[in-house]
Design an enzyme around this catalytic site. Sequence first.
Site, PDB file in Angstrom:
ATOM      1  CG  HIS A   1      24.226 -35.780  15.309  1.00  0.00           C
ATOM      2  ND1 HIS A   1      23.677 -37.004  14.969  1.00  0.00           N
ATOM      3  CD2 HIS A   1      25.416 -36.078  15.917  1.00  0.00           C
ATOM      4  CE1 HIS A   1      24.477 -37.975  15.339  1.00  0.00           C
ATOM      5  NE2 HIS A   1      25.544 -37.448  15.922  1.00  0.00           N
TER       6      HIS A   1
ATOM      7  CG  HIS B   1      18.653 -41.032   7.693  1.00  0.00           C
ATOM      8  ND1 HIS B   1      19.839 -41.584   7.282  1.00  0.00           N
ATOM      9  CD2 HIS B   1      18.693 -41.015   9.059  1.00  0.00           C
ATOM     10  CE1 HIS B   1      20.556 -41.901   8.348  1.00  0.00           C
ATOM     11  NE2 HIS B   1      19.902 -41.566   9.427  1.00  0.00           N
TER      12      HIS B   1
ATOM     13  CG  ASP C   1      16.445 -37.691  14.788  1.00  0.00           C
ATOM     14  OD1 ASP C   1      17.010 -38.049  15.830  1.00  0.00           O
ATOM     15  OD2 ASP C   1      17.026 -37.555  13.706  1.00  0.00           O
TER      16      ASP C   1
END
Length: 266
Positions: free
Chosen positions: A164, A203, A259
């Site tokens: 996460h 993802h 990210d």
Amino acid sequence: MHIDAEEIFRSFRYDAHPMSILTSVFAALGSYYPEANPSLQGQNLFTQKDLASIQNMDKQIYRLIGKAPTLAAMAYRVRQGRHFITPPPGLSYTGSFLYQMDCLGQQEYKPNPVLERALDILFLLHADHELNASTTTVLQAASSLTDPYSAIATGCASLYGPLHGGANEAVIRMLISIGTPDKVPEFLEKVKRREKMLSGFGHRVYKTTDPRSYIIRKTADEVFKVTGKDPLVETAMRLHDLALKDEYFVKRNLYPNVDFWWVLNS
């Protein structure tokens, strides 16, 4: 912040992870606001649907949003061995956060407006992200009628994980382990053999490139004009280019996600 809260921060080792600190301090905040605790004030504290109940909940939301950057900056300064500071009035939300992290006592210090805007964009892109893991965790904890601060602490714990919010850190550690751009092909081969973990790609929702990544990449270019490029950026770009040309990763819908691009702005 209550002055006693500073002692909570100082109780951590100098090398404590910031997310461990944040998780603990958010939980501790609940003890400062007994009026916000259904365990103390009654189970219907936030569910009466009258004006007082709504105003009470709104007050806790404002407190949490307002204190979050201060807590994050304090956790950072613990790692840096610096004193905690109070920002001057008139700064923006992100400007106040950057001031509390970076000011070393200069009287005329002001956060760089380019970095301030970049952080604003990153915050917005992450906030507008549907019902992710940490949000779900907060809702589940809150469903037991715990106080809002304890609920947010559970969200921090979820966010800490490398699948996460911790994915940003995982990307940085991956790039450091790779080293220079010429070692990227070898690393990708090890990923294919399941000897290495590829962080920052793929993802659960976006099966092609994360649409937010285009905005972050453009923002990164503006940031580089101020900060210059870290050597790891070249390694990251080499990894990006080779992975997108490799059928192994394309076939598995492993495209760079937010990210991966966040790290370029770090």
